[in-house]
Design a protein around this motif. Structure first.
Motif, PDB file in Angstrom:
ATOM      1  N   ASN A 118     -41.905   9.847  52.817  1.00 25.08           N
ATOM      2  CA  ASN A 118     -40.789   8.911  52.417  1.00 25.08           C
ATOM      3  C   ASN A 118     -40.380   9.176  50.826  1.00 25.08           C
ATOM      4  O   ASN A 118     -39.428   8.886  50.267  1.00 25.08           O
ATOM      5  N   LEU A 169     -38.702  12.083  50.172  1.00 21.65           N
ATOM      6  CA  LEU A 169     -37.486  11.774  50.180  1.00 21.65           C
ATOM      7  C   LEU A 169     -36.683  10.946  49.282  1.00 21.65           C
ATOM      8  O   LEU A 169     -35.560  11.105  48.968  1.00 21.65           O
ATOM      9  N   ASN A 190     -43.349  -0.812  50.037  1.00 21.67           N
ATOM     10  CA  ASN A 190     -42.103  -0.270  50.576  1.00 21.67           C
ATOM     11  C   ASN A 190     -41.049  -0.434  49.092  1.00 21.67           C
ATOM     12  O   ASN A 190     -40.245   0.168  48.963  1.00 21.67           O
ATOM     13  N   ASP A 194     -38.582   2.316  47.419  1.00 21.12           N
ATOM     14  CA  ASP A 194     -36.996   1.938  47.444  1.00 21.12           C
ATOM     15  C   ASP A 194     -36.798   2.034  46.043  1.00 21.12           C
ATOM     16  O   ASP A 194     -35.582   2.411  45.738  1.00 21.12           O
ATOM     17  N   TYR A 220     -36.123   5.501  45.255  1.00 21.25           N
ATOM     18  CA  TYR A 220     -34.763   5.820  46.101  1.00 21.25           C
ATOM     19  C   TYR A 220     -33.604   5.304  45.177  1.00 21.25           C
ATOM     20  O   TYR A 220     -32.621   6.249  45.013  1.00 21.25           O
ATOM     21  N   ASN A 221     -33.730   4.277  44.545  1.00 21.15           N
ATOM     22  CA  ASN A 221     -32.444   3.869  43.737  1.00 21.15           C
ATOM     23  C   ASN A 221     -32.655   4.011  42.134  1.00 21.15           C
ATOM     24  O   ASN A 221     -31.795   3.795  41.292  1.00 21.15           O
ATOM     25  N   GLU A 241     -27.509   8.066  56.026  1.00 23.36           N
ATOM     26  CA  GLU A 241     -28.715   7.851  55.282  1.00 23.36           C
ATOM     27  C   GLU A 241     -30.174   7.723  56.014  1.00 23.36           C
ATOM     28  O   GLU A 241     -31.250   7.827  55.691  1.00 23.36           O
ATOM     29  N   GLY A 295     -31.073  10.224  57.547  1.00 21.83           N
ATOM     30  CA  GLY A 295     -32.036  11.412  57.142  1.00 21.83           C
ATOM     31  C   GLY A 295     -32.853  11.473  55.998  1.00 21.83           C
ATOM     32  O   GLY A 295     -33.469  12.263  55.731  1.00 21.83           O
ATOM     33  N   ARG A 296     -32.466  10.518  55.337  1.00 31.67           N
ATOM     34  CA  ARG A 296     -33.598  10.222  54.218  1.00 31.67           C
ATOM     35  C   ARG A 296     -34.693   9.152  54.570  1.00 31.67           C
ATOM     36  O   ARG A 296     -35.655   9.092  53.813  1.00 31.67           O
ATOM     37  N   ILE A 297     -34.882   9.057  55.903  1.00 31.45           N
ATOM     38  CA  ILE A 297     -36.106   8.511  56.219  1.00 31.45           C
ATOM     39  C   ILE A 297     -36.919   9.349  57.195  1.00 31.45           C
ATOM     40  O   ILE A 297     -36.316  10.065  58.064  1.00 31.45           O
ATOM     41  N   THR A 298     -38.070   9.703  56.811  1.00 33.81           N
ATOM     42  CA  THR A 298     -39.077  10.754  57.614  1.00 33.81           C
ATOM     43  C   THR A 298     -39.203  10.033  58.932  1.00 33.81           C
ATOM     44  O   THR A 298     -39.281   8.938  59.220  1.00 33.81           O
ATOM     45  N   TRP A 346     -28.518  -0.958  58.358  1.00 33.98           N
ATOM     46  CA  TRP A 346     -27.944  -0.594  57.141  1.00 33.98           C
ATOM     47  C   TRP A 346     -27.039  -2.025  56.765  1.00 33.98           C
ATOM     48  O   TRP A 346     -27.084  -2.130  55.556  1.00 33.98           O
ATOM     49  N   ASP A 381     -32.733  -2.087  48.135  1.00 35.77           N
ATOM     50  CA  ASP A 381     -33.393  -1.651  49.375  1.00 35.77           C
ATOM     51  C   ASP A 381     -33.195  -0.111  49.153  1.00 35.77           C
ATOM     52  O   ASP A 381     -32.227   0.296  48.633  1.00 35.77           O
ATOM     53  N   GLY A 382     -34.268   0.662  49.691  1.00 38.93           N
ATOM     54  CA  GLY A 382     -33.984   2.065  49.972  1.00 38.93           C
ATOM     55  C   GLY A 382     -34.447   2.709  51.208  1.00 38.93           C
ATOM     56  O   GLY A 382     -34.644   1.993  52.106  1.00 38.93           O
ATOM     57  N   ASN A 383     -34.888   3.714  51.421  1.00 38.16           N
ATOM     58  CA  ASN A 383     -35.199   4.467  52.761  1.00 38.16           C
ATOM     59  C   ASN A 383     -36.509   3.702  53.160  1.00 38.16           C
ATOM     60  O   ASN A 383     -36.724   3.500  54.505  1.00 38.16           O
ATOM     61  N   ALA A 384     -37.549   3.024  52.473  1.00 37.50           N
ATOM     62  CA  ALA A 384     -38.571   2.344  53.206  1.00 37.50           C
ATOM     63  C   ALA A 384     -38.152   1.178  53.854  1.00 37.50           C
ATOM     64  O   ALA A 384     -38.462   0.882  55.092  1.00 37.50           O
ATOM     65  N   ALA A 385     -37.218   0.520  53.099  1.00 40.32           N
ATOM     66  CA  ALA A 385     -36.727  -0.837  53.829  1.00 40.32           C
ATOM     67  C   ALA A 385     -35.978  -0.552  55.085  1.00 40.32           C
ATOM     68  O   ALA A 385     -36.023  -1.028  55.931  1.00 40.32           O
ATOM     69  N   ARG A 426     -36.334   2.106  56.872  1.00 41.19           N
ATOM     70  CA  ARG A 426     -36.964   2.210  57.899  1.00 41.19           C
ATOM     71  C   ARG A 426     -37.351   0.971  58.749  1.00 41.19           C
ATOM     72  O   ARG A 426     -37.261   1.205  60.071  1.00 41.19           O
TER      73      ARG A 426
END
Lengths: 273, 273, 273
Positions: free
Chosen positions: A30, A33, A250, A254, A257-258, C191, C193-196, C236, C243-247, C249
């Motif tokens: 993650n 990504l 997390n 994140d 990511y941002n 988005e 697709g940005r989470i494993t 979403w 928040d990003g991909n961890a949140a 998920r």
């Protein structure tokens, strides 16, 4: 500027091959990504060379090594190096067992690594300096501090010279050197050590930065360290009173990511020695 | 007081060796960090004994066992016991396959465990009482309830006597006994069962408590069970309407991170029989 | 109605055997729990057949395959099929290495799968159509779009016919077909697709839906795809600026946890061709 290195990751979106431990592997994926790259994990010797060939960089982490995966590390590492891909070694727990120390040294002997990234106890072990470890954590008395900084910078430069690669020692103060110059980085927070695998995550992130910035690898390695530290600071700013290390984990991913180039340039706190 | 046991973990910061499953390993590591201890995961037979020697406690979990890791469990378990370290067995899925039941029984035969911690179906299987399992979950008809509590307490005491170690049976009501006395614990929430690996996390946490409290291991084991249950209650209090089992997982680890001795003593809901 | 399929999962609470990769396994387990089913992970050949026998469905995922686990996949897959359990194949990275392609093809040859679920590049590889992969991600030029939809539907129908099973191709537009009819599903967000591991999570979820809905497996497979997509949309909607991909998920798993039949029926965006 370091921000440009992050921008290049988002533009190039490199594919990163990871042979890594099963403890922190999900967070590593993650994190890769989050920065704009793509991860693939593959540790079977039957496919290690083929997988690394379609990738743009290789991250080798010995956190839960075994005889099967060590063979795959060797195969993939040699192939990736032959192809000119950046190859990073994260010698997790070197010094904590003979197997880990010997495996790390053997990998270093066989593979021309681009970067070796570890905590100070691990790197001291590899450099043959007397050290001790606390499992996978650095020993407190090895820690890089303002008091021993000159000596630590010299050690990292000499180790980079010895191993002919970039050395990244991360901790309260991070040092990244190619033997000639050394980035001294003061980003991050001590609470990052209470999350499992921030080091592993940084190794994955750094491999992505290296792959997307082939012409300035030292700067790319330093940029990854700063990005991780800035994420640790940004994530901390969003912590609520009831949050702990799970939320912080997390929030750090994140924050990457941002993050954009400007935020990284503005937040990076480093000097070059 | 149980709170003192938590305080000792934060003071001693024991290093815990885990040979555990790859499903919940990240949460186990973060839970161990949350309580103030440090985790190391290492399952190669070449290093199992050496790694456990530098640690203060060993957590063996058969959740995703295979022939390679079972050998490492035996090697590490014997060495840790020889060194006087607490050794915990989490017999995940005992009863669900012959391999799991046989492996757990063989480990018990070879290693003088400090604690065996499992759900009621797993412990009944090991005790040779007719039982059934629902995979890695307890069978509903085995569940400890107020209606069968006397009988359940007797069973746990007898099993502790039989195996010469502390037995911790966790579920809606938790029982922890050294054969002479039995803690009956009523903390926690049913929703904890909807998170994967709360049992595994508790086993890691308990090993840390055992390592930091060598002089009162029964109390330490009970304190860990109460801490996990109180975390389940505290974490639940922070749940938002849109939250589910993923948020709950994080909130529980965070609740342990933020727990202190006073909170544990105040929240612990137990009696001794 | 698709919502009924989710309701059946919550009523039946099927036990799902997963032989899956160590990257995303924790999220797969929590996703299976979120929908109301129970996961068990077991990949040792000594127990693969026995474990699958006590379960209600089998999810095979080759994301981090090795020679040891491939043997377990074959053993468990044959046994599960003999018992009439639904068996799903997630051919992660087919096309990225010879080992992955060959293993997937061999599994398909040996096991009568209920569903094969993958991204378009993986399914094209298995169907023998010229394709390329980007590691474990689909190649952009393979992507199903409104422009090539007729052709893509035909391809999926023909592949279902060829392999005598349900084919689920997931991406921006998802296609699920049993060769006769094809669900075209437009839920989800890019988005994801940005989470494993969203694909792996869907495979686990789908196996639970298949196990709880033996009489309408095509509809169950489509319902799982819609549930995942609706969760991606719901999750979403709760995203905060930091928040990003961890949140994300966590929010997706939580959205499945809180989803009911009505919400799924209302949110599902599909047509049948």
């Amino acid at each position: 500027m370091l921000g440009k290195c992050l921008e290049n990751v988002r533009i190039e979106a490199p594919l990163i091959h990871n042979i890594t431990n099963y403890v922190t592997v999900n967070d590593v994926a993650n994190m890769i990504l989050a920065c704009g790259a793509s991860p693939i994990m593959a540790d079977a010797q039957e496919e290690a060379e083929e997988i690394t060939s379609i990738c743009n960089g290789l991250n080798i982490n010995i956190g839960t090594l075994n005889s099967r995966t060590v063979r795959s590390m060797l195969l993939a590492g040699k192939r990736a190096a032959d192809l000119g891909h950046p190859v990073l070694l994260d010698p997790v727990g070197a010094g904590a067992s003979t197997m880990r120390t010997d495996t790390a040294m053997n990998l270093i002997h066989e593979i021309p690594f681009t970067v070796i990234r570890g905590n100070v106890s691990e790197i001291k072990t590899l450099a043959g300096v007397h050290s001790s470890t606390r499992g996978v954590d650095a020993d407190l008395k090895d820690a890089v501090s303002e008091a021993n900084l000159d000596q630590a910078v010299l050690f990292v430069k000499e180790t980079a010279e010895k191993f002919k690669c970039i050395i990244a020692v991360t901790g309260a103060i991070d040092l990244v050197s190619d033997s000639k110059i050394c980035y001294v980085i003061r980003n991050g927070r001590p609470e990052m050590g209470r999350i499992t695998g921030t080091g592993c995550q940084l190794s994955g992130l750094m491999t992505a930065f290296l792959a997307a910035n082939p012409d300035c690898r030292l700067e790319a390695a330093a940029a990854a360290v700063c990005a991780m530290g800035v994420a640790g600071e940004t994530g901390w700013n969003y912590m609520q009173p009831q949050d702990g290390n799970a939320a912080y984990r997390n929030r750090m991913i994140d924050a990457v990511y941002n993050m954009n180039a400007e935020m990284l340039d503005k937040g990076a706190d480093y000097e070059v020695r």
